[in-house]
Design a protein around this motif. Structure first.
Motif, short mmCIF file in Angstrom:
data_model
loop_
_atom_site.label_atom_id
_atom_site.label_comp_id
_atom_site.label_asym_id
_atom_site.label_seq_id
_atom_site.Cartn_x
_atom_site.Cartn_y
_atom_site.Cartn_z
N MET A 237 0.77 -1.30 0.02
CA MET A 237 0.10 -0.05 -0.06
C MET A 237 0.97 1.28 -0.04
SD MET A 237 -3.37 0.04 2.37
CE MET A 237 -4.76 0.23 1.30
N THR A 238 0.65 1.97 -1.10
CA THR A 238 1.46 3.40 -0.97
C THR A 238 0.79 4.45 -0.09
OG1 THR A 238 0.08 4.12 -2.90
CG2 THR A 238 2.12 2.88 -3.53
N ILE A 239 1.35 5.29 0.09
CA ILE A 239 1.02 6.51 0.95
C ILE A 239 -0.43 7.37 0.01
CG2 ILE A 239 1.47 9.02 1.46
CD1 ILE A 239 3.75 8.35 2.45
N ALA A 240 -0.38 7.15 -1.18
CA ALA A 240 -1.48 7.75 -1.99
C ALA A 240 -2.55 7.00 -1.68
CB ALA A 240 -1.24 7.74 -3.34
N SER A 241 -2.60 5.77 -1.73
CA SER A 241 -3.92 4.81 -1.51
C SER A 241 -4.27 4.95 0.00
CB SER A 241 -3.62 3.44 -2.11
OG SER A 241 -2.48 2.85 -0.95
N ILE A 242 -3.47 4.99 0.94
CA ILE A 242 -3.84 4.98 2.28
C ILE A 242 -4.46 6.21 2.42
CG2 ILE A 242 -2.97 5.42 4.66
CD1 ILE A 242 -0.81 3.25 3.96
N THR A 243 -4.13 7.40 2.00
CA THR A 243 -4.66 8.72 1.98
C THR A 243 -5.83 8.77 1.50
OG1 THR A 243 -2.48 9.63 1.47
CG2 THR A 243 -4.27 11.22 1.63
N GLN A 244 -6.25 8.16 0.31
CA GLN A 244 -7.40 8.02 -0.42
C GLN A 244 -8.40 7.25 0.45
OE1 GLN A 244 -7.24 5.73 -4.12
NE2 GLN A 244 -8.63 7.01 -5.12
N LEU A 245 -7.88 6.20 1.19
CA LEU A 245 -9.04 5.43 2.02
C LEU A 245 -9.30 6.08 3.30
CD1 LEU A 245 -7.44 1.69 2.15
CD2 LEU A 245 -9.61 2.47 1.22
N ILE A 246 -8.28 6.82 3.81
CA ILE A 246 -8.63 7.91 4.76
C ILE A 246 -9.91 8.75 4.65
CG2 ILE A 246 -7.73 9.25 6.61
CD1 ILE A 246 -5.37 7.79 6.63
N CYS A 247 -9.58 9.39 3.37
CA CYS A 247 -10.42 10.62 2.84
C CYS A 247 -11.82 9.92 2.78
CB CYS A 247 -9.80 11.29 1.54
SG CYS A 247 -8.48 12.40 1.94
N PHE A 248 -11.71 8.60 1.94
CA PHE A 248 -13.27 8.12 1.59
C PHE A 248 -13.90 7.74 2.93
CE2 PHE A 248 -15.98 4.45 0.91
CZ PHE A 248 -16.64 4.98 -0.19
N ALA A 249 -13.14 7.22 3.99
CA ALA A 249 -13.92 6.91 5.30
C ALA A 249 -14.57 8.08 5.86
CB ALA A 249 -12.87 6.17 6.02
N ALA A 250 -13.44 9.22 5.90
CA ALA A 250 -14.28 10.39 6.63
C ALA A 250 -15.01 11.08 5.66
CB ALA A 250 -12.73 11.40 6.78
N LEU A 251 -15.14 11.03 4.53
CA LEU A 251 -16.32 11.53 3.61
C LEU A 251 -17.35 10.91 4.00
CD1 LEU A 251 -14.45 12.75 0.73
CD2 LEU A 251 -15.62 14.20 2.34
N SER A 252 -17.39 9.30 3.93
CA SER A 252 -18.66 8.65 3.91
C SER A 252 -19.11 8.81 5.34
CB SER A 252 -18.43 7.17 3.45
OG SER A 252 -17.08 6.90 4.19
N ILE A 253 -18.33 8.87 6.54
CA ILE A 253 -18.95 9.16 7.84
C ILE A 253 -19.76 10.13 7.79
CG2 ILE A 253 -18.49 9.25 10.07
CD1 ILE A 253 -16.16 7.34 9.87
N THR A 254 -19.14 11.39 7.36
CA THR A 254 -19.84 12.86 7.23
C THR A 254 -21.09 12.65 6.40
OG1 THR A 254 -17.58 13.63 6.81
CG2 THR A 254 -19.42 15.07 6.99
N LEU A 255 -20.88 12.05 5.58
CA LEU A 255 -22.40 11.94 4.68
C LEU A 255 -23.36 11.00 5.16
CD1 LEU A 255 -23.12 12.40 1.74
CD2 LEU A 255 -22.34 9.96 1.16
N VAL A 256 -23.12 10.00 5.89
CA VAL A 256 -24.07 9.20 6.47
C VAL A 256 -24.80 9.81 7.74
CG1 VAL A 256 -24.66 7.00 7.60
CG2 VAL A 256 -23.31 7.01 5.54
N VAL A 257 -23.88 10.37 8.59
CA VAL A 257 -24.31 11.03 9.70
C VAL A 257 -25.02 12.36 9.43
CG1 VAL A 257 -23.63 12.36 12.01
CG2 VAL A 257 -22.48 10.04 11.03
N GLY A 258 -24.67 12.92 8.42
CA GLY A 258 -25.37 14.40 7.93
C GLY A 258 -26.60 13.91 7.38
#
Lengths: 109, 209
Positions: free
Chosen positions: B1-22
């Motif tokens: 796993m590269t840094i880029a893909s880890i960043t992508q996963l973290i961003c996706f997780a944060a955005l989806s949590i915001t989305l569902v809670v919102g």
């Protein structure tokens, strides 16, 4: 120039997220008493559909991104829908003095 | 796993949590103003998801149209119609909520099954990345030209329709025949808010219209 971008989030993650958003919107659409909240639920459902379109266009149709064009059209129609829906809501509110969905029964048998 | 893909996963997780809670907040919160502001957060996180999918143009359109126009419109509508009112109790509300929740859960399970069991044709061709905006422009002016023009007609129609529906300067008499228009059909007669309520009665004001 094609740019190699590592896509590691699976497509299914986007689809499941969109499904959650869509079902939330459907629940809100059925259960809201306030008419403004009904419009907001419709916007949620439209956004869920857009997420699906964008995910498919990025993962499966990466060269011809037709999904993005469709998403732009959906955004346009959603804007028109919101404008007309809120105008109808305003004139309903002036006539019935309420935003309660249960009392908009003028045309119900 | 590269840094880029880890960043992508973290961003996706944060955005989806915001989305569902919102989204849950939009539907469940009792105060409609909080719902409207949470809807703004939902729209912004959807725009973030579009950025993750290499679609910067659609993300910009999402922010401009949804956050800038639709959400502001909804806030204005809330300001115009937000009257504190006691909603009348309706019978079997809990049963209704439970039933609709069951229907929505069933729909979600169905969608989940379709999402997870269908053999999607991934990986597709490598995306064009930042050339997406150019490609969208080519699409809009070649094979999607007719829908593009139709969209402009639709926007014009909805603009005129919204103005006609929401305006309040109704005429007291028909413009052609001169007969009195039944105002009760168009709008309820009400005393104006800013004038002194003692001097001009609503009916007298109606005559001057």
């Amino acid at each position: 120039m094609p740019i190699e971008t590592p896509i590691d989030v699976p497509l299914q993650a986007y689809l499941v997220l969109a499904a959650v958003l869509f079902c939330t919107g459907v629940w809100g659409l059925i259960n809201s008493r306030n008419a403004v909240r009904v419009l907001m639920s419709i916007e949620l459902m439209l956004n869920a559909v857009n997420i699906n379109l964008m995910a498919f266009s990025s993962y499966i149709d990466g060269l011809e991104i037709r999904g993005q064009v469709f998403a732009i059209f959906v955004i346009t129609v959603a804007a028109a829908e919101a404008a007309v829906g809120l105008a109808i809501l305003l004139s309903l509110y002036r006539n019935r003095e309420t935003v309660d969905m249960e009392r908009f029964n003028l045309l119900r048998w | 796993m590269t840094i880029a893909s880890i960043t992508q996963l973290i961003c996706f997780a944060a955005l989806s949590i915001t989305l569902v809670v919102g989204a849950l907040g939009v539907v469940l919160l009792p105060n409609i103003v909080y719902s409207a502001f949470l809807l703004c957060g939902v729209f912004l996180s959807v725009a973030g998801l579009y950025l993750l999918l290499n679609a910067s143009f659609v993300a910009a359109a999402q922010v401009l149209v949804y956050v800038g126009a639709v959400n502001v419109l909804i806030l204005f509508a809330i300001m115009l119609v937000n009257k504190k009112e006691d909603l009348a109790e309706i019978p079997r509300l809990a049963l209704r909520r439970l039933l609709s929740g069951g229907v929505c859960l069933g729909l979600f399970l169905l969608l989940l099954r379709v999402d997870l069991t269908t053999p999607w044709a991934v990986p597709g061709p490598v995306g064009i990345g930042e050339g997406a905006t150019i490609r969208i422009g080519e699409h809009l002016f070649s094979d999607y030209l007719l829908p593009f023009e139709l969209a402009s007609v639709l926007l014009l129609m909805s603009m005129i329709g919204a103005i006609v529906l929401a305006r309040r300067d109704v005429f007291g008499s028909d413009l052609i025949t001169g007969e009195d228009v039944d105002q009760g059909l168009i709008e309820k007669v009400r005393p104006p808010l800013l004038l002194d309520p003692t001097t001009p009665s609503p009916s007298a004001l109606q005559e001057t219209l």
